[in-house]
Motif scaffolding. Structure first.
Motif, PDB file in Angstrom:
ATOM      1  N   MET A   1       0.709  -1.252   0.057  1.00 39.68           N
ATOM      2  CA  MET A   1       0.069   0.190   0.080  1.00 39.68           C
ATOM      3  C   MET A   1       0.850   1.267   0.033  1.00 39.68           C
ATOM      4  N   ALA A   2       0.634   2.186  -0.822  1.00 40.89           N
ATOM      5  CA  ALA A   2       1.146   3.464  -0.912  1.00 40.89           C
ATOM      6  C   ALA A   2       1.109   4.330   0.731  1.00 40.89           C
ATOM      7  N   ILE A   3       2.142   5.184   0.782  1.00 45.14           N
ATOM      8  CA  ILE A   3       2.027   5.890   2.166  1.00 45.14           C
ATOM      9  C   ILE A   3       1.027   7.075   2.041  1.00 45.14           C
ATOM     10  N   ALA A   4       0.245   7.095   2.994  1.00 43.39           N
ATOM     11  CA  ALA A   4      -0.874   8.181   3.130  1.00 43.39           C
ATOM     12  C   ALA A   4      -0.531   9.108   4.014  1.00 43.39           C
ATOM     13  N   ALA A   5      -0.809  10.383   3.730  1.00 35.68           N
ATOM     14  CA  ALA A   5      -0.343  11.494   4.357  1.00 35.68           C
ATOM     15  C   ALA A   5      -1.441  12.445   4.483  1.00 35.68           C
ATOM     16  N   VAL A   6      -1.189  13.696   5.228  1.00 34.83           N
ATOM     17  CA  VAL A   6      -2.187  14.844   5.246  1.00 34.83           C
ATOM     18  C   VAL A   6      -1.318  16.066   5.434  1.00 34.83           C
ATOM     19  N   ARG A   7      -1.466  17.090   4.721  1.00 29.27           N
ATOM     20  CA  ARG A   7      -0.592  18.164   4.711  1.00 29.27           C
ATOM     21  C   ARG A   7      -1.382  19.334   4.491  1.00 29.27           C
ATOM     22  N   PRO A   8      -0.876  20.477   4.894  1.00 31.90           N
ATOM     23  CA  PRO A   8      -1.448  21.922   4.582  1.00 31.90           C
ATOM     24  C   PRO A   8      -1.596  22.027   2.936  1.00 31.90           C
ATOM     25  N   ALA A   9      -2.769  22.398   2.528  1.00 35.88           N
ATOM     26  CA  ALA A   9      -2.790  22.781   1.111  1.00 35.88           C
ATOM     27  C   ALA A   9      -2.020  24.200   0.517  1.00 35.88           C
ATOM     28  N   GLU A  10      -1.518  23.886  -0.523  1.00 35.26           N
ATOM     29  CA  GLU A  10      -0.864  24.867  -1.211  1.00 35.26           C
ATOM     30  C   GLU A  10      -1.680  25.453  -2.391  1.00 35.26           C
ATOM     31  N   PRO A  11      -1.229  26.501  -3.079  1.00 31.94           N
ATOM     32  CA  PRO A  11      -1.967  27.075  -4.336  1.00 31.94           C
ATOM     33  C   PRO A  11      -1.708  26.073  -5.570  1.00 31.94           C
ATOM     34  N   ALA A  12      -0.747  25.242  -5.311  1.00 25.36           N
ATOM     35  CA  ALA A  12      -0.641  24.177  -6.804  1.00 25.36           C
ATOM     36  C   ALA A  12      -1.500  22.963  -6.191  1.00 25.36           C
ATOM     37  N   ASP A  13      -2.234  22.792  -5.333  1.00 25.04           N
ATOM     38  CA  ASP A  13      -2.879  21.799  -4.817  1.00 25.04           C
ATOM     39  C   ASP A  13      -4.713  22.078  -5.082  1.00 25.04           C
ATOM     40  N   VAL A  14      -4.778  23.240  -5.592  1.00 27.52           N
ATOM     41  CA  VAL A  14      -6.228  23.807  -5.971  1.00 27.52           C
ATOM     42  C   VAL A  14      -6.890  23.145  -7.089  1.00 27.52           C
ATOM     43  N   PRO A  15      -6.110  22.853  -8.263  1.00 27.75           N
ATOM     44  CA  PRO A  15      -6.818  21.915  -9.339  1.00 27.75           C
ATOM     45  C   PRO A  15      -7.388  20.488  -8.779  1.00 27.75           C
ATOM     46  N   VAL A  61      -6.963  24.741   5.270  1.00 19.73           N
ATOM     47  CA  VAL A  61      -7.356  23.747   4.063  1.00 19.73           C
ATOM     48  C   VAL A  61      -6.227  22.669   3.997  1.00 19.73           C
ATOM     49  N   PHE A  62      -6.746  21.410   4.278  1.00 20.27           N
ATOM     50  CA  PHE A  62      -5.408  20.422   4.274  1.00 20.27           C
ATOM     51  C   PHE A  62      -6.032  19.305   3.207  1.00 20.27           C
ATOM     52  N   VAL A  63      -4.744  18.732   2.454  1.00 18.02           N
ATOM     53  CA  VAL A  63      -4.978  17.905   1.560  1.00 18.02           C
ATOM     54  C   VAL A  63      -4.794  16.348   2.147  1.00 18.02           C
ATOM     55  N   ALA A  64      -5.298  15.237   1.686  1.00 15.29           N
ATOM     56  CA  ALA A  64      -4.778  13.910   1.748  1.00 15.29           C
ATOM     57  C   ALA A  64      -4.378  13.374   0.785  1.00 15.29           C
ATOM     58  N   THR A  65      -3.243  12.666   0.867  1.00 11.35           N
ATOM     59  CA  THR A  65      -2.608  11.855  -0.320  1.00 11.35           C
ATOM     60  C   THR A  65      -2.261  10.614  -0.163  1.00 11.35           C
ATOM     61  N   GLU A  66      -2.354   9.759  -1.112  1.00 15.75           N
ATOM     62  CA  GLU A  66      -1.916   8.300  -0.989  1.00 15.75           C
ATOM     63  C   GLU A  66      -0.947   8.146  -2.156  1.00 15.75           C
ATOM     64  N   GLY A  67       0.281   7.952  -1.737  1.00 11.56           N
ATOM     65  CA  GLY A  67       1.274   7.996  -3.013  1.00 11.56           C
ATOM     66  C   GLY A  67       1.516   9.309  -3.704  1.00 11.56           C
ATOM     67  N   ASP A  68       1.338   9.517  -4.812  1.00 13.63           N
ATOM     68  CA  ASP A  68       1.274  10.573  -5.672  1.00 13.63           C
ATOM     69  C   ASP A  68      -0.127  11.094  -5.817  1.00 13.63           C
ATOM     70  N   TRP A  69      -1.055  10.486  -5.264  1.00 16.75           N
ATOM     71  CA  TRP A  69      -2.535  10.936  -5.753  1.00 16.75           C
ATOM     72  C   TRP A  69      -2.973  11.835  -4.471  1.00 16.75           C
ATOM     73  N   THR A  70      -3.666  12.937  -4.946  1.00 14.00           N
ATOM     74  CA  THR A  70      -4.673  13.545  -4.017  1.00 14.00           C
ATOM     75  C   THR A  70      -5.892  13.025  -4.005  1.00 14.00           C
ATOM     76  N   VAL A  71      -6.318  12.542  -2.823  1.00 14.24           N
ATOM     77  CA  VAL A  71      -7.527  11.692  -2.480  1.00 14.24           C
ATOM     78  C   VAL A  71      -8.577  12.590  -1.649  1.00 14.24           C
ATOM     79  N   GLY A  72      -8.301  13.554  -1.207  1.00 11.48           N
ATOM     80  CA  GLY A  72      -9.174  14.194  -0.400  1.00 11.48           C
ATOM     81  C   GLY A  72      -8.729  15.563   0.270  1.00 11.48           C
ATOM     82  N   PHE A  73      -9.589  16.256   0.791  1.00 13.49           N
ATOM     83  CA  PHE A  73      -9.280  17.431   1.435  1.00 13.49           C
ATOM     84  C   PHE A  73     -10.186  18.007   2.566  1.00 13.49           C
ATOM     85  N   CYS A  74      -9.928  18.867   3.386  1.00 18.35           N
ATOM     86  CA  CYS A  74     -10.928  19.318   4.567  1.00 18.35           C
ATOM     87  C   CYS A  74     -10.644  20.767   4.561  1.00 18.35           C
ATOM     88  N   ALA A  75     -11.560  21.429   4.951  1.00 24.04           N
ATOM     89  CA  ALA A  75     -11.564  23.066   5.064  1.00 24.04           C
ATOM     90  C   ALA A  75     -12.260  23.262   6.461  1.00 24.04           C
TER      91      ALA A  75
END
Length: 186
Positions: A1-15, A61-75
């Motif tokens: 399974m790919a590594i899952a993480a959460v981090r603060p969103a950046e402008p590049a995450d908006v799309p 705003v935070f984004v969730a990632t799994e591997g290289d994929w953005t999979v979710g977000f929270c505001a």
């Protein structure tokens, strides 16, 4: 399974935030919202709104990632008075330290992997550091998956209900509330 993480969103995450929002709404809210509302969602407008949120707040705003994929977000951020007031308009004693989770979405194909819990926990931790004590969220009454998720972290309906006009169809939402000292359980 790919590594899952959460981090603060950046402008590049908006799309990707916009993509996740539109894909999730079109899947999870099919049947709750009219087809024309879902098909008419404005991607460019949503992207502008998310860029403003990510760069100017007031929500975090935070984004969730799994591997290289953005999979979710929270505001989540300071709750406006009308979001925490009782049906009679009275404010609770903790209104100033209550936050509103305005969005928490995980793309359905990435569901049931803990991303929602990690997103909410990251937001709760950051907001507690800013003095927040309690959170509220509005969930469609018919959205059993989201209701089950919030109940699993200890949030419960507080008795407040609102009805929205969703493109000519009424959408009944329940307000759930809970501590930002989360209890994550399966």
């Amino acid at each position: 399974m790919a590594i899952a993480a959460v981090r603060p969103a950046e402008p590049a995450d908006v799309p990707e935030i916009t993509r996740v929002q539109l894909a999730t709404w079109r899947t999870a809210y099919a049947g709750l919202l009219p087809d024309e509302v879902l098909s008419g969602l404005d991607a460019a407008g949503a992207e502008r709104a998310w860029l403003h949120a990510v760069t100017h707040g007031p929500a975090l705003v935070f984004v969730a990632t799994e591997g290289d994929w953005t999979v979710g977000f929270c505001a989540a951020g300071p709750a406006p008075e009308d979001e925490v007031a009782g049906a009679d308009g009275a404010l609770p004693a903790d209104a100033a330290t209550t936050v509103l989770v305005s969005a928490l979405l995980v793309e359905p194909r990435w569901g049931r992997r803990g991303h929602g819990g990690r997103l909410l926990a990251a937001a709760a931790h950051a907001l507690r550091d800013r003095g927040a004590t309690r959170g509220v969220v509005w969930v469609p009454e018919a959205d059993s998956a989201s209701l089950g998720f919030y109940r699993s972290v200890g949030w419960e309906p507080d008795g407040t209900v609102r009805t929205l006009d969703a493109g000519g169809r009424t959408l009944r939402e329940l307000r759930l509330s809970g501590s930002l000292e989360l209890t994550l359980r399966a």
